[in-house]
Motif scaffolding. Structure first.
Motif, PDB file in Angstrom:
ATOM      1  N   ASP A  25       0.775  -1.189  -0.133  1.00  7.32           N
ATOM      2  CA  ASP A  25       0.094  -0.102  -0.130  1.00  7.32           C
ATOM      3  C   ASP A  25       0.828   1.070  -0.129  1.00  7.32           C
ATOM      4  O   ASP A  25       0.444   2.208  -0.512  1.00  7.32           O
ATOM      5  CB  ASP A  25      -0.918   0.160   1.256  1.00  7.32           C
ATOM      6  N   TYR A  26       1.790   1.147   0.709  1.00  2.00           N
ATOM      7  CA  TYR A  26       2.765   2.387   0.708  1.00  2.00           C
ATOM      8  C   TYR A  26       3.539   2.903  -0.595  1.00  2.00           C
ATOM      9  O   TYR A  26       3.610   3.821  -1.052  1.00  2.00           O
ATOM     10  CB  TYR A  26       3.880   2.166   1.744  1.00  2.00           C
ATOM     11  N   TRP A  27       4.154   1.522  -1.346  1.00  3.52           N
ATOM     12  CA  TRP A  27       4.869   1.852  -2.552  1.00  3.52           C
ATOM     13  C   TRP A  27       3.577   2.120  -3.958  1.00  3.52           C
ATOM     14  O   TRP A  27       4.006   2.364  -4.649  1.00  3.52           O
ATOM     15  CB  TRP A  27       5.716   0.439  -2.903  1.00  3.52           C
ATOM     16  N   HIS A  28       2.528   1.622  -3.512  1.00  2.56           N
ATOM     17  CA  HIS A  28       1.567   1.407  -4.801  1.00  2.56           C
ATOM     18  C   HIS A  28       0.222   2.049  -3.908  1.00  2.56           C
ATOM     19  O   HIS A  28      -0.799   1.216  -3.892  1.00  2.56           O
ATOM     20  CB  HIS A  28       1.344  -0.018  -5.479  1.00  2.56           C
ATOM     21  N   PRO A  29       0.393   3.255  -3.723  1.00  2.00           N
ATOM     22  CA  PRO A  29      -0.987   3.815  -3.135  1.00  2.00           C
ATOM     23  C   PRO A  29      -2.124   3.826  -3.948  1.00  2.00           C
ATOM     24  O   PRO A  29      -2.091   3.996  -5.227  1.00  2.00           O
ATOM     25  CB  PRO A  29      -0.534   5.197  -2.763  1.00  2.00           C
ATOM     26  N   ASP A  30      -3.356   3.521  -3.114  1.00  2.00           N
ATOM     27  CA  ASP A  30      -4.736   3.806  -4.212  1.00  2.00           C
ATOM     28  C   ASP A  30      -4.912   5.031  -4.121  1.00  2.00           C
ATOM     29  O   ASP A  30      -5.095   6.005  -2.989  1.00  2.00           O
ATOM     30  CB  ASP A  30      -5.692   2.944  -3.268  1.00  2.00           C
ATOM     31  N   PRO A  31      -5.145   5.712  -5.446  1.00  2.00           N
ATOM     32  CA  PRO A  31      -5.655   7.201  -5.706  1.00  2.00           C
ATOM     33  C   PRO A  31      -6.747   7.592  -4.944  1.00  2.00           C
ATOM     34  O   PRO A  31      -6.929   8.741  -4.698  1.00  2.00           O
ATOM     35  CB  PRO A  31      -5.419   7.192  -7.094  1.00  2.00           C
ATOM     36  N   LEU A  32      -7.568   6.515  -4.658  1.00  2.00           N
ATOM     37  CA  LEU A  32      -9.131   7.030  -3.897  1.00  2.00           C
ATOM     38  C   LEU A  32      -8.655   6.802  -2.547  1.00  2.00           C
ATOM     39  O   LEU A  32      -9.504   7.325  -1.516  1.00  2.00           O
ATOM     40  CB  LEU A  32     -10.011   5.955  -4.106  1.00  2.00           C
ATOM     41  N   GLY A 160      14.823  -8.097   8.303  1.00  2.00           N
ATOM     42  CA  GLY A 160      14.605  -7.161   7.127  1.00  2.00           C
ATOM     43  C   GLY A 160      13.410  -6.354   7.022  1.00  2.00           C
ATOM     44  O   GLY A 160      13.276  -5.241   6.610  1.00  2.00           O
ATOM     45  N   MET A 161      12.360  -6.994   7.261  1.00  2.00           N
ATOM     46  CA  MET A 161      11.083  -6.291   7.369  1.00  2.00           C
ATOM     47  C   MET A 161      10.934  -5.478   8.286  1.00  2.00           C
ATOM     48  O   MET A 161      10.394  -4.216   8.096  1.00  2.00           O
ATOM     49  CB  MET A 161       9.768  -7.467   7.537  1.00  2.00           C
ATOM     50  N   ILE A 162      11.488  -5.655   9.485  1.00  2.00           N
ATOM     51  CA  ILE A 162      11.511  -4.589  10.385  1.00  2.00           C
ATOM     52  C   ILE A 162      12.404  -3.460  10.251  1.00  2.00           C
ATOM     53  O   ILE A 162      11.976  -2.277  10.270  1.00  2.00           O
ATOM     54  CB  ILE A 162      11.884  -5.104  11.755  1.00  2.00           C
ATOM     55  N   VAL A 163      13.468  -3.697   9.668  1.00  2.00           N
ATOM     56  CA  VAL A 163      14.425  -2.526   9.327  1.00  2.00           C
ATOM     57  C   VAL A 163      13.742  -1.742   8.174  1.00  2.00           C
ATOM     58  O   VAL A 163      13.786  -0.577   8.285  1.00  2.00           O
ATOM     59  CB  VAL A 163      15.845  -3.012   8.904  1.00  2.00           C
ATOM     60  N   LEU A 164      13.450  -2.343   7.321  1.00  2.00           N
ATOM     61  CA  LEU A 164      12.558  -1.703   6.284  1.00  2.00           C
ATOM     62  C   LEU A 164      11.364  -0.833   6.875  1.00  2.00           C
ATOM     63  O   LEU A 164      11.287   0.499   6.397  1.00  2.00           O
ATOM     64  CB  LEU A 164      11.807  -2.499   5.189  1.00  2.00           C
ATOM     65  N   GLY A 165      10.785  -1.332   7.772  1.00  2.00           N
ATOM     66  CA  GLY A 165       9.512  -0.324   8.555  1.00  2.00           C
ATOM     67  C   GLY A 165      10.190   0.720   9.209  1.00  2.00           C
ATOM     68  O   GLY A 165       9.541   1.866   9.194  1.00  2.00           O
ATOM     69  N   VAL A 166      11.378   0.605   9.650  1.00  2.00           N
ATOM     70  CA  VAL A 166      11.933   1.928  10.373  1.00  2.00           C
ATOM     71  C   VAL A 166      12.343   2.685   9.360  1.00  2.00           C
ATOM     72  O   VAL A 166      12.139   4.074   9.593  1.00  2.00           O
ATOM     73  CB  VAL A 166      13.268   1.385  11.234  1.00  2.00           C
ATOM     74  N   PHE A 167      13.000   2.358   8.269  1.00  2.00           N
ATOM     75  CA  PHE A 167      13.166   3.406   7.282  1.00  2.00           C
ATOM     76  C   PHE A 167      12.004   4.144   6.427  1.00  2.00           C
ATOM     77  O   PHE A 167      11.933   5.263   6.455  1.00  2.00           O
ATOM     78  CB  PHE A 167      13.907   2.816   6.002  1.00  2.00           C
ATOM     79  N   ILE A 168      10.769   3.446   6.461  1.00  2.00           N
ATOM     80  CA  ILE A 168       9.648   3.910   6.077  1.00  2.00           C
ATOM     81  C   ILE A 168       8.930   4.938   7.204  1.00  2.00           C
ATOM     82  O   ILE A 168       8.487   5.979   6.670  1.00  2.00           O
ATOM     83  CB  ILE A 168       8.590   2.895   5.549  1.00  2.00           C
ATOM     84  N   VAL A 169       8.843   4.308   8.270  1.00  2.00           N
ATOM     85  CA  VAL A 169       8.036   4.950   9.257  1.00  2.00           C
ATOM     86  C   VAL A 169       8.653   6.022  10.043  1.00  2.00           C
ATOM     87  O   VAL A 169       8.379   7.293  10.307  1.00  2.00           O
ATOM     88  CB  VAL A 169       7.515   4.002  10.291  1.00  2.00           C
ATOM     89  N   GLY A 170      10.097   5.706  10.014  1.00  2.00           N
ATOM     90  CA  GLY A 170      11.014   6.810  10.980  1.00  2.00           C
ATOM     91  C   GLY A 170      11.229   6.414  11.991  1.00  2.00           C
ATOM     92  O   GLY A 170      10.819   5.573  12.592  1.00  2.00           O
TER      93      GLY A 170
END
Length: 189
Positions: A25-32, A160-170
């Motif tokens: 959802d983050y990388w391919h957001p729904d325009p609606l 990897g999933m957790i680290v990626l989350g930290v980069f996305i969320v901050g």
């Protein structure tokens, strides 16, 4: 220990599915759907669940495998078999429902890239659980190194999933600053 480990497994798999869907959802957001905060909240919640439940599941699995090496007959306990077959059943139902959704969306003309990625991620995660427990039922895991390899591979994927989350969320500091900014905007309005 068996029951607690299975509960941790379910929490981990649900968290991994949730976080992978949130990444899509983050990388391919729904325009609606303009509400990005819901996606970020999903990432934070799923990451929190993984940080607590995954190490606990690994620790319990290690204790159980150690116990199986001492007492191989425990691998054949009826309660354990019941839990494994329940897990196989839930995994199989998840795969079937996932494939039904894929065909339904295909017929409806809604087979978009984000939806296809979501179906694929659910299929991969539930298929991995299903495959591992089919192997577990058909073999003697206490005599094999496969559980250790699965633990290492899944650990790398989860970290990897957790680290990626930290980069996305901050970072937590950034999140605190965002909440303070949001409070200022609310106070001004």
């Amino acid at each position: 220990l068996q029951l607690l480990m299975m509960v941790m497994l379910y929490i981990c798999v649900i968290s991994l599915i949730t976080i992978s869907l949130a990444y899509i959802d983050y990388w391919h957001p729904d325009p609606l759907n303009y509400y990005l905060q819901g996606t970020l909240d999903s990432i934070k919640h799923a990451s929190s669940m993984l940080i607590v439940s995954f190490p606990l599941m690994l620790l319990l699995g290690w204790f159980i495998q150690k116990d199986f090496r001492k007492f191989p007959k425990k691998h054949e306990l009826k309660f354990r078999k019941w839990l494994v077959y329940l897990t196989l059943f839930v995994s199989a139902i998840t795969i079937v429902v996932d494939l039904i959704q894929l065909v339904y969306k295909f017929y409806g003309g809604d087979l978009t890239l984000p939806f296809s990625l979501k179906v694929l991620s659910v299929l991969i995660l539930s298929g991995a659980v299903f495959g591992y427990y089919v192997w577990d039922v058909q073999s003697e895991p206490h005599k094999s190194k496969v559980p250790n390899k699965v633990a290492w591979a899944s650990s790398i994927a989860v970290v990897g999933m957790i680290v990626l989350g930290v980069f996305i969320v901050g970072s937590p500091t950034k999140q605190r600053q965002l909440r303070m900014d949001e409070q200022r905007v609310n106070d001004l309005s």
